[in-house]
Design a protein around this motif. Structure first.
Motif, PDB file in Angstrom:
ATOM      1  N   GLY A  35       0.669  -1.267  -0.061  1.00 24.67           N
ATOM      2  CA  GLY A  35      -0.065   0.029  -0.140  1.00 24.67           C
ATOM      3  C   GLY A  35       0.776   1.324   0.074  1.00 24.67           C
ATOM      4  N   GLU A  36       2.089   1.134   0.201  1.00 24.82           N
ATOM      5  CA  GLU A  36       3.030   2.246   0.215  1.00 24.82           C
ATOM      6  C   GLU A  36       3.264   3.067  -1.279  1.00 24.82           C
ATOM      7  OE1 GLU A  36       6.418   2.115   2.414  1.00 24.82           O
ATOM      8  OE2 GLU A  36       5.486   1.156   4.204  1.00 24.82           O
ATOM      9  N   GLU A  37       3.382   4.129  -1.289  1.00 23.90           N
ATOM     10  CA  GLU A  37       3.762   5.004  -2.789  1.00 23.90           C
ATOM     11  C   GLU A  37       5.287   4.630  -3.024  1.00 23.90           C
ATOM     12  OE1 GLU A  37       3.166   8.891  -5.265  1.00 23.90           O
ATOM     13  OE2 GLU A  37       2.901   8.756  -3.130  1.00 23.90           O
ATOM     14  N   MET A  38       5.597   4.456  -4.356  1.00 22.37           N
ATOM     15  CA  MET A  38       6.622   4.216  -4.909  1.00 22.37           C
ATOM     16  C   MET A  38       7.442   5.740  -4.890  1.00 22.37           C
ATOM     17  SD  MET A  38       8.583   3.074  -8.365  1.00 22.37           S
ATOM     18  CE  MET A  38       7.757   4.582  -8.968  1.00 22.37           C
ATOM     19  N   THR A  39       8.525   6.136  -4.408  1.00 22.69           N
ATOM     20  CA  THR A  39       9.239   7.204  -4.504  1.00 22.69           C
ATOM     21  C   THR A  39      10.620   6.912  -4.953  1.00 22.69           C
ATOM     22  OG1 THR A  39      10.070   7.363  -2.402  1.00 22.69           O
ATOM     23  CG2 THR A  39       8.051   8.238  -2.805  1.00 22.69           C
ATOM     24  N   SER A  40      11.498   8.229  -5.260  1.00 26.64           N
ATOM     25  CA  SER A  40      12.796   8.117  -5.651  1.00 26.64           C
ATOM     26  C   SER A  40      13.529   7.479  -4.536  1.00 26.64           C
ATOM     27  CB  SER A  40      13.307   9.413  -6.092  1.00 26.64           C
ATOM     28  OG  SER A  40      13.287  10.325  -4.832  1.00 26.64           O
ATOM     29  N   GLU A  41      13.236   7.384  -3.293  1.00 30.80           N
ATOM     30  CA  GLU A  41      14.100   6.856  -2.257  1.00 30.80           C
ATOM     31  C   GLU A  41      14.053   5.355  -2.705  1.00 30.80           C
ATOM     32  OE1 GLU A  41      16.043   8.120   0.081  1.00 30.80           O
ATOM     33  OE2 GLU A  41      15.726  10.151  -0.386  1.00 30.80           O
ATOM     34  N   ASP A  42      12.745   4.557  -2.820  1.00 27.11           N
ATOM     35  CA  ASP A  42      13.072   3.438  -3.035  1.00 27.11           C
ATOM     36  C   ASP A  42      13.787   2.875  -4.267  1.00 27.11           C
ATOM     37  OD1 ASP A  42      10.756   2.556  -1.008  1.00 27.11           O
ATOM     38  OD2 ASP A  42       9.644   3.942  -2.440  1.00 27.11           O
ATOM     39  N   VAL A  43      13.659   3.877  -5.434  1.00 20.89           N
ATOM     40  CA  VAL A  43      14.630   3.294  -6.501  1.00 20.89           C
ATOM     41  C   VAL A  43      16.026   3.424  -6.219  1.00 20.89           C
ATOM     42  CG1 VAL A  43      15.297   4.403  -8.922  1.00 20.89           C
ATOM     43  CG2 VAL A  43      12.889   4.458  -8.051  1.00 20.89           C
ATOM     44  N   LYS A  44      16.408   4.778  -5.444  1.00 20.88           N
ATOM     45  CA  LYS A  44      17.874   4.745  -5.070  1.00 20.88           C
ATOM     46  C   LYS A  44      18.209   3.742  -4.185  1.00 20.88           C
ATOM     47  CE  LYS A  44      20.806   7.681  -2.279  1.00 20.88           C
ATOM     48  NZ  LYS A  44      21.967   7.713  -3.147  1.00 20.88           N
ATOM     49  N   TYR A  45      17.549   3.084  -3.024  1.00 25.13           N
ATOM     50  CA  TYR A  45      17.820   2.114  -2.340  1.00 25.13           C
ATOM     51  C   TYR A  45      17.975   0.838  -3.106  1.00 25.13           C
ATOM     52  CZ  TYR A  45      17.343  -1.327   1.444  1.00 25.13           C
ATOM     53  OH  TYR A  45      17.462  -2.252   2.332  1.00 25.13           O
ATOM     54  N   SER A  46      16.925   0.553  -3.965  1.00 24.29           N
ATOM     55  CA  SER A  46      16.911  -0.829  -4.668  1.00 24.29           C
ATOM     56  C   SER A  46      18.202  -0.968  -5.555  1.00 24.29           C
ATOM     57  CB  SER A  46      15.652  -0.817  -5.558  1.00 24.29           C
ATOM     58  OG  SER A  46      14.443  -0.792  -4.850  1.00 24.29           O
ATOM     59  N   LEU A  47      18.586   0.354  -6.335  1.00 16.85           N
ATOM     60  CA  LEU A  47      19.621   0.039  -7.416  1.00 16.85           C
ATOM     61  C   LEU A  47      20.947  -0.127  -6.478  1.00 16.85           C
ATOM     62  CD1 LEU A  47      18.758   2.526 -10.088  1.00 16.85           C
ATOM     63  CD2 LEU A  47      18.372  -0.103  -9.785  1.00 16.85           C
ATOM     64  N   GLU A  48      21.209   0.674  -5.399  1.00 15.27           N
ATOM     65  CA  GLU A  48      22.194   0.674  -4.581  1.00 15.27           C
ATOM     66  C   GLU A  48      22.420  -0.830  -3.909  1.00 15.27           C
ATOM     67  OE1 GLU A  48      23.048   5.068  -3.608  1.00 15.27           O
ATOM     68  OE2 GLU A  48      22.220   4.061  -2.082  1.00 15.27           O
ATOM     69  N   ALA A  80      17.591  -5.531 -11.557  1.00 16.08           N
ATOM     70  CA  ALA A  80      17.499  -4.058 -11.188  1.00 16.08           C
ATOM     71  C   ALA A  80      16.196  -3.673 -10.737  1.00 16.08           C
ATOM     72  CB  ALA A  80      17.849  -3.259 -12.625  1.00 16.08           C
ATOM     73  N   SER A  81      15.235  -4.918 -10.329  1.00 16.91           N
ATOM     74  CA  SER A  81      14.012  -4.792  -9.836  1.00 16.91           C
ATOM     75  C   SER A  81      13.905  -3.526  -8.771  1.00 16.91           C
ATOM     76  CB  SER A  81      13.257  -5.955  -9.385  1.00 16.91           C
ATOM     77  OG  SER A  81      13.219  -6.832 -10.468  1.00 16.91           O
ATOM     78  N   ILE A  82      12.601  -2.830  -8.620  1.00 11.87           N
ATOM     79  CA  ILE A  82      12.401  -1.846  -7.598  1.00 11.87           C
ATOM     80  C   ILE A  82      11.661  -2.365  -6.475  1.00 11.87           C
ATOM     81  CG2 ILE A  82      11.719   0.437  -6.977  1.00 11.87           C
ATOM     82  CD1 ILE A  82      14.053   0.147  -8.892  1.00 11.87           C
ATOM     83  N   ILE A  83      12.252  -2.521  -5.234  1.00 13.86           N
ATOM     84  CA  ILE A  83      11.488  -3.119  -4.196  1.00 13.86           C
ATOM     85  C   ILE A  83      11.295  -2.105  -3.101  1.00 13.86           C
ATOM     86  CG2 ILE A  83      13.012  -5.342  -4.375  1.00 13.86           C
ATOM     87  CD1 ILE A  83      14.630  -4.133  -1.767  1.00 13.86           C
ATOM     88  N   CYS A  84      10.472  -2.194  -2.188  1.00 12.74           N
ATOM     89  CA  CYS A  84       9.972  -1.404  -1.125  1.00 12.74           C
ATOM     90  C   CYS A  84      11.040  -1.299  -0.017  1.00 12.74           C
ATOM     91  CB  CYS A  84       8.653  -1.914  -0.566  1.00 12.74           C
ATOM     92  SG  CYS A  84       7.878  -0.767   0.609  1.00 12.74           S
ATOM     93  N   LYS A  85      11.595  -0.056   0.179  1.00 12.27           N
ATOM     94  CA  LYS A  85      12.766   0.066   0.996  1.00 12.27           C
ATOM     95  C   LYS A  85      12.260  -0.204   2.450  1.00 12.27           C
ATOM     96  CE  LYS A  85      15.735   3.907   2.900  1.00 12.27           C
ATOM     97  NZ  LYS A  85      16.042   5.353   2.653  1.00 12.27           N
ATOM     98  N   SER A  86      11.105   0.166   2.804  1.00  9.17           N
ATOM     99  CA  SER A  86      10.667   0.105   4.305  1.00  9.17           C
ATOM    100  C   SER A  86      10.429  -1.622   4.470  1.00  9.17           C
ATOM    101  CB  SER A  86       9.340   0.737   4.572  1.00  9.17           C
ATOM    102  OG  SER A  86       8.208   0.408   3.772  1.00  9.17           O
ATOM    103  N   ALA A  87      10.097  -2.436   3.442  1.00  2.00           N
ATOM    104  CA  ALA A  87       9.821  -3.644   3.710  1.00  2.00           C
ATOM    105  C   ALA A  87      11.070  -4.653   3.921  1.00  2.00           C
ATOM    106  CB  ALA A  87       8.960  -4.211   2.548  1.00  2.00           C
ATOM    107  N   ASP A  88      12.302  -4.053   3.411  1.00  2.00           N
ATOM    108  CA  ASP A  88      13.514  -4.513   3.699  1.00  2.00           C
ATOM    109  C   ASP A  88      14.150  -4.870   4.939  1.00  2.00           C
ATOM    110  OD1 ASP A  88      15.683  -6.352   2.652  1.00  2.00           O
ATOM    111  OD2 ASP A  88      16.811  -4.455   1.814  1.00  2.00           O
TER     112      ASP A  88
END
Length: 205
Positions: free
Chosen positions: A72-85, A131-139
């Protein structure tokens, strides 16, 4: 419900742990990438609705707004940065991404990626499953995320019985075209004779 027989159980439900067909067979249904490929292998917008090549080493990605993760969380650039790093830090999948020098969140929906040298295959590499985008808070931990993967894909995880089956259901808030299946069940069937028997008997589709 579509019941699909597969020859091996997915080792991981996390696309950034190991590059294997067994893993990607299920994770490609649960996760999206910034850039994706259509059925003709053409690059098309994914979680990034557009991008600009600023110079030989700089590409700016403009993210879709309102994209929801399975929790239910919205994806933002922070999730993208976190996922790729996170991908770059993982030796099991990072060999395609070590040329990335920096990832910057310009705002909630804009990400700038810089490479250490000119690299015209960047978009293709970003379309790969690692390079999939995951939810930062779920990790919260690698073990927990592998048990409860959270992406933005058309299907979300329901349950898994190792060496038996893997179940996903349609994600109603998917940002893309709605899928017509309510549920997909992957059944592990390693023996070819058993596979044919189950197919003829109607227990798999």
């Amino acid at each position: 419900t579509l019941i699909v027989a597969i020859p091996e159980s997915p080792t991981y439900m996390d696309p950034m742990v190991q590059a294997s067909i067994g893993t990607y067979r299920v994770t490609t249904q649960m996760f999206d990438r910034l850039v994706m490929m259509d059925n003709d292998m053409n690059l098309v917008p994914g979680l990034a609705e557009s991008w600009e090549v600023i110079d030989d080493t700089t590409t700016v990605f403009h993210l879709r707004q309102g994209v929801k993760f399975h929790n239910g969380e919205e994806m933002t650039s922070e999730d993208v940065k976190y996922s790729l790093e996170r991908c770059i830090a993982n030796p099991g999948v990072n060999y395609n991404y070590l040329i990335i020098e920096s990832i910057t969140c310009d705002d909630d929906y804009t990400v700038t990626i810089k490479t250490s040298a000119p690299f015209n295959a960047l978009l293709y590499r970003l379309s790969l499953d690692a390079a999939s985008i995951i939810c930062k808070s779920a990790d919260t931990s690698a073990e927990e995320f592998n048990k409860n993967p959270v992406g933005t894909g058309p299907f979300k995880f329901v349950s898994r019985t190792p060496q038996q089956d893997f179940v996903m259901e349609r994600f109603e808030d998917y940002w893309g075209a709605p899928v017509w299946l309510d549920k997909v069940t992957y059944k592990i069937c390693e023996n070819a004779d058993a596979l044919v028997m189950n197919l003829n008997g109607g227990s798999i589709d």
